[in-house]
Scaffold this motif. Sequence first.
Motif, short mmCIF file in Angstrom:
data_model
loop_
_atom_site.label_atom_id
_atom_site.label_comp_id
_atom_site.label_asym_id
_atom_site.label_seq_id
_atom_site.Cartn_x
_atom_site.Cartn_y
_atom_site.Cartn_z
N ALA A 54 45.77 -0.91 -34.30
CA ALA A 54 46.18 -1.89 -33.08
C ALA A 54 44.95 -2.79 -32.82
O ALA A 54 45.32 -3.96 -32.32
CB ALA A 54 46.45 -0.72 -32.04
N MET A 55 43.76 -2.42 -33.08
CA MET A 55 42.64 -3.15 -32.64
C MET A 55 42.80 -4.36 -33.51
O MET A 55 42.47 -5.31 -32.74
CB MET A 55 41.48 -2.39 -32.69
N VAL A 56 42.85 -4.09 -34.69
CA VAL A 56 42.90 -5.27 -35.64
C VAL A 56 44.13 -6.22 -35.48
O VAL A 56 43.66 -7.62 -35.51
CB VAL A 56 42.95 -4.78 -37.17
N GLU A 57 45.19 -5.89 -35.03
CA GLU A 57 46.44 -6.69 -35.00
C GLU A 57 46.10 -7.53 -33.67
O GLU A 57 46.74 -8.47 -33.44
CB GLU A 57 47.63 -5.99 -34.78
N VAL A 65 32.95 -9.55 -32.97
CA VAL A 65 33.29 -8.42 -33.75
C VAL A 65 32.07 -8.05 -34.45
O VAL A 65 31.20 -8.79 -34.74
CB VAL A 65 34.57 -8.59 -34.56
N ALA A 66 32.10 -6.78 -34.95
CA ALA A 66 31.14 -6.15 -35.72
C ALA A 66 31.91 -5.95 -37.06
O ALA A 66 33.09 -5.13 -36.83
CB ALA A 66 30.61 -5.04 -35.07
N PRO A 81 45.71 -11.98 -44.08
CA PRO A 81 44.96 -10.66 -44.77
C PRO A 81 43.38 -10.80 -44.32
O PRO A 81 42.61 -9.98 -44.50
CB PRO A 81 45.20 -10.91 -46.30
N TYR A 82 42.93 -12.10 -44.00
CA TYR A 82 41.52 -12.47 -43.83
C TYR A 82 41.36 -13.21 -42.52
O TYR A 82 42.36 -13.74 -41.95
CB TYR A 82 41.05 -13.38 -45.02
N SER A 98 40.73 -5.54 -42.17
CA SER A 98 40.16 -4.25 -42.24
C SER A 98 38.79 -3.97 -42.03
O SER A 98 38.44 -2.99 -41.76
CB SER A 98 40.92 -3.39 -43.21
N ALA A 99 37.89 -4.72 -42.37
CA ALA A 99 36.54 -4.80 -42.18
C ALA A 99 36.08 -4.73 -40.87
O ALA A 99 34.82 -4.16 -40.71
CB ALA A 99 35.92 -6.03 -43.11
#
Length: 110
Positions: A54-57, A65-66, A81-82, A98-99
């Motif tokens: 949910a955070m990435v979306e 960001v870290a 994807p990036y 996802s990183a």
Amino acid sequence: MFISSAIAQTAPAPAAGGDMQSTLVSMLPLVLMFVVLYFIMIRPQMKRQKEHRAMVEALAKGDEVATAGGILGRVSRLGDPYLTVEIANGVEIQVQRSAVVQVLPKGTIK
């Protein structure tokens, strides 16, 4: 004579219902172990994965960001994807979505 007395001393065969009950009782610790494992390890991990997804979306341009590699930066472009992260003035890197492990509060990066 010896054989007949040996057969007479053997234990009687258990009833069919008693055998089934002993099997269930012997499997109970194994079942309880899997239930405990589910609530202690599997369920919390699934919850963390759901929160991370949910955070990435929800990432947006300008978020600080870290990454998993320890790089701090500001999101400058979003792709599927990036995403592109600006780590210094004019220095941009491309990382997988996802990183990103954490969205920092605004103003963290000076």
